[in-house]
Design an enzyme around this catalytic site. Structure first.
Site, PDB file in Angstrom:
ATOM      1  N   GLY A   9       0.826  -1.205   0.000  1.00 21.41           N
ATOM      2  CA  GLY A   9       0.000   0.000   0.000  1.00 21.41           C
ATOM      3  C   GLY A   9       0.857   1.250   0.000  1.00 21.41           C
TER       4      GLY A   9
ATOM      5  N   LEU B 219      -8.314   7.903   1.227  1.00 20.87           N
ATOM      6  CA  LEU B 219      -8.059   9.333   1.427  1.00 20.87           C
ATOM      7  C   LEU B 219      -7.052   9.547   2.561  1.00 20.87           C
ATOM      8  CD1 LEU B 219     -10.617   9.493  -0.352  1.00 20.87           C
ATOM      9  CD2 LEU B 219     -11.406  11.354   1.085  1.00 20.87           C
ATOM     10  N   GLN B 220      -7.129   8.712   3.595  1.00 21.13           N
ATOM     11  CA  GLN B 220      -6.259   8.918   4.748  1.00 21.13           C
ATOM     12  C   GLN B 220      -4.799   8.597   4.472  1.00 21.13           C
ATOM     13  OE1 GLN B 220      -7.298   5.781   8.005  1.00 21.13           O
ATOM     14  NE2 GLN B 220      -8.622   5.327   6.249  1.00 21.13           N
TER      15      GLN B 220
ATOM     16  N   GLU C 184     -10.564  -0.426  11.696  1.00 20.12           N
ATOM     17  CA  GLU C 184     -11.228  -1.401  10.815  1.00 20.12           C
ATOM     18  C   GLU C 184     -11.027  -2.831  11.294  1.00 20.12           C
ATOM     19  OE1 GLU C 184      -9.498  -1.901   6.856  1.00 20.12           O
ATOM     20  OE2 GLU C 184      -7.554  -1.216   7.586  1.00 20.12           O
TER      21      GLU C 184
ATOM     22  N   ASP D 234       0.474   1.776   8.393  1.00 20.64           N
ATOM     23  CA  ASP D 234       0.045   0.956   9.532  1.00 20.64           C
ATOM     24  C   ASP D 234       0.982   1.070  10.732  1.00 20.64           C
ATOM     25  OD1 ASP D 234      -2.119   0.081   8.070  1.00 20.64           O
ATOM     26  OD2 ASP D 234      -1.059  -1.650   7.275  1.00 20.64           O
TER      27      ASP D 234
ATOM     28  N   THR E 162       4.957   2.414   5.648  1.00 18.51           N
ATOM     29  CA  THR E 162       3.615   1.874   5.840  1.00 18.51           C
ATOM     30  C   THR E 162       2.800   2.780   6.734  1.00 18.51           C
ATOM     31  OG1 THR E 162       2.248   0.139   6.795  1.00 18.51           O
ATOM     32  CG2 THR E 162       4.429   0.316   7.696  1.00 18.51           C
TER      33      THR E 162
ATOM     34  N   MET F 210      -8.062   3.157   9.207  1.00 14.03           N
ATOM     35  CA  MET F 210      -7.355   1.972   8.731  1.00 14.03           C
ATOM     36  C   MET F 210      -6.589   1.314   9.885  1.00 14.03           C
ATOM     37  SD  MET F 210      -5.791   2.865   4.975  1.00 14.03           S
ATOM     38  CE  MET F 210      -6.729   2.429   3.498  1.00 14.03           C
TER      39      MET F 210
END
Lengths: 412, 412
Positions: free
Chosen positions: B18, B301-302, B249, B146, B144, B192
């Site tokens: 991503g 978008l984030q 999420e 994340d 990332t 996310m």
């Protein structure tokens, strides 16, 4: 105190309906301009409810620095509400309650900052005041991200939401483009706009050619035809490699059913599921075309995104606030300061007074020639109209902690 | 050309997984730093796929102005992909294909810009090269949103997504606060984070007190208990007047079922409905508590919101790119440039080399003491960690048309 004659009475300002990134810029301009003229400003707490309940905020305690901070704070600092008064006959008692509040605080100027419902209320209040021989000047002050007010060229609040939309769609399109070979091929973005596709249209500014995102825009002004939509998505994916769709929340099928209401089914827990246009469209694309999909629904983020406010919009919002006070002091009763466009390029505009009668309850749809013939994009005419409205970046100041310095008044 | 000895061979750079708002800032730093050392840079089209298919982009045609534009463009300019190679035994043929491409273009430095899977691939490639006595230095470059890479204090890409999250939540909370008396009382924002709640946690920076939004954060690190959640929402609405919820999420119930998968039921058209945590939670609040709800799902978008990128994050992204080249030229094989935090306040950091072995396939969860005891918020320890990462605004330049000047390379 001043040698000039100070106007008699107090100005009452209220916010109404869905708030925007710049409605407080209008509020700040109202307060600042009224101070110039020596007029005290009360603000209603939670819109018309505050007037009905005599729940008013004295803005005289706000320091100049507070007013500057207010100007770049999103949301409605004094509180807004969704309350529509009916006719003067059906809602007589409530209208008279408003008059009681005005009398109690010697309110001579009533500024109601909202959309077409609010224009209607301001107009009715002005009629009632006349009936009771109460000396009141009522001004509607424009505001709405929906951009659907009549007469005015555009509505403060819209330009910033439009900028957020165009920037966000350009950004996520770059993300999708980078990953499309092995991941998401179709991305659906849901834009606000129940009746008019202004915000969906503004996404069109993100791309200039048919191969640039957004590839497809769905407008409430056009009937949603699922087969045609899916065929168009498939064609774009085959040609470009991926497809970015922007869908207006208000699209309806040939039976007049809102696609957003396609949800409301039952989820796997047996619970009622809330709908949404983007999730529905994404689901249909995945099921029928088999492409990997993602979707976004920014919801309130798009109308509160003060961090990416348009400079044009910010100036409009301040200008209508200042002019509203000036019109009020001139006694231009039952009017609204509207934005008149003088030229597209260079972009020039001015604020004029327009009668509330022409604005109340009217709704401005997108002109037909703003939508491309195939129904899936915007025309050059739309670009010429929309483009100046997203111009310039009116950034809020940031604190050292990396967050915008928004006002935290304890009004609501 | 230079009097210094030019290092032999070519550097190959690839983007993986991503993409983020700042991965291209890393790419730009890699290209610029390699030029300083006279090393030619090839970039793989669509990540490892480009290496497998010998589909490479020669970056020598990029002018310095292009590289600067690349640095502030979100998405992955060279294309990324979601392809995970298996073990050296199971995926032998593909690993050898990589080596063929390296040989063909005299690639001596391989920089793989991604997360823990990519670190694993870079590590395996380095092992294979050793086996074949092919002189190659492999570097994993962190990236990332994340924030779940081991060893490094944080991951480039996360800080900007975290800033987007904190700013957006503060903004929409002001919107909700303004309208709560007659409209939406509960707002749910979906962040996310399938396995770790870093982005949901960053929303916590938007408020300082329990009464400031976000009022409730749901972390994947805590079991989702519907009854407790609904009771907490109700209590906040009764105390504050409204409630802003941020949900990761990845939250799961006590049976290990992802709440996001609660969708996948059937909508009113009889079609499969796509799920989503926010829409599910909003639906449950509406049905059980009766409050008017709204929800937002910013999705891509984030992670592509370059317009609100964090300056700290942007600097990290560039620094790891520069250091990756320096480590490669020093022959620090099978390492990753990681961010080491020296102090929280003032925030100080440096980039160090860490062995890929410690990073490959590992996953960093949030420390337990970052989550408040009631499970619905962040602690001061979390604030101390998160706060410097969203600091500063690295705005992209804008064109006169009101849109950011993002690069449009025809690479993908």
């Amino acid at each position: 105190m001043s040698k000039k004659t100070r106007p008699a009475g107090t100005l009452l300002y209220a916010q109404s309906g869905g708030v925007t990134a710049v409605i407080n810029a209008t509020a700040a301009a109202v307060i600042a301009e009224a101070r110039v003229h020596g007029v005290p400003v009360l603000a209603a707490r939670s819109g018309i409810l505050g007037v009905l309940n005599d729940d008013l905020i004295d803005t005289s305690s706000l320091r100049p620095a507070d007013i500057r901070t207010l100007a770049h704070t999103p949301g409605g600092a004094f509180g807004s509400c969704r309350v529509k008064l009916k006719s003067l006959i059906d809602d007589r008692a409530r209208y008279e309650q408003l008059l009681d509040t005005f009398r109690k605080h010697d309110v001579r100027y009533f500024l109601y900052n909202g959309g077409n419902d609010s224009a209607d209320t301001a107009l009715k209040v002005s009629q009632l005041a006349k009936e009771f021989n109460y000396p009141l000047t009522c001004i509607g002050v424009p505001k709405t991200v929906d951009n659907d007010l009549a007469v005015t060229d555009c509505c403060p609040g819209f330009g910033s939401a439009a900028k957020y939309t165009a920037v966000s769609v350009r950004e996520c399109a770059l993300d999708v483009a980078a990953m499309a070979s092995t991941s998401t091929k179709v991305f659906v973005y849901e834009a606000m706009g129940r009746h008019a596709g202004w915000l969906a249209a503004s996404a069109g500014l993100a791309g200039r050619t048919p191969d640039e995102a957004p590839h497809l825009i769905l407008f409430p002004e056009r009937t949603y035809d699922e087969a045609a939509f899916l065929a168009a998505v498939d064609a774009v994916v085959k040609r470009v490699g991926y497809c970015v769709v922007v869908a207006s929340e208000g699209i309806q099928d040939a039976n007049g059913k809102f696609v957003a209401d396609a949800g409301g089914g039952t989820d796997s827990f047996g619970h009622t599921q809330l709908g949404g246009v983007a999730s529905h469209l994404a689901g249909r694309v995945q099921q029928t075309l088999g492409y990997k999909v993602h979707w976004a629904m920014p919801d309130y983020l798009q109308r509160s995104a003060r961090h990416i406010a348009s400079e044009t919009d910010f100036r409009h919002a301040q200008a209508v606030g200042r002019k509203a006070v000036q019109f009020a002091l001139k006694g231009l009763n039952a009017t609204m300061p509207v934005i008149r466009r003088i030229s597209d390029s260079p972009y020039r505009w001015r604020v004029e007074a327009a009668p509330l009668e022409r604005i109340a309850n009217a709704e401005k749809k997108m002109p037909d020639d703003f939508i491309r013939e195939d129904g899936f994009g915007i025309t050059d005419a739309a670009r010429r109209y929309l483009q100046p409205l997203i111009r310039g970046e009116a950034y809020p100041p940031y604190a050292k902690d990396g967050l915008p310095k928004y006002a935290r008044f304890d009004f609501v």
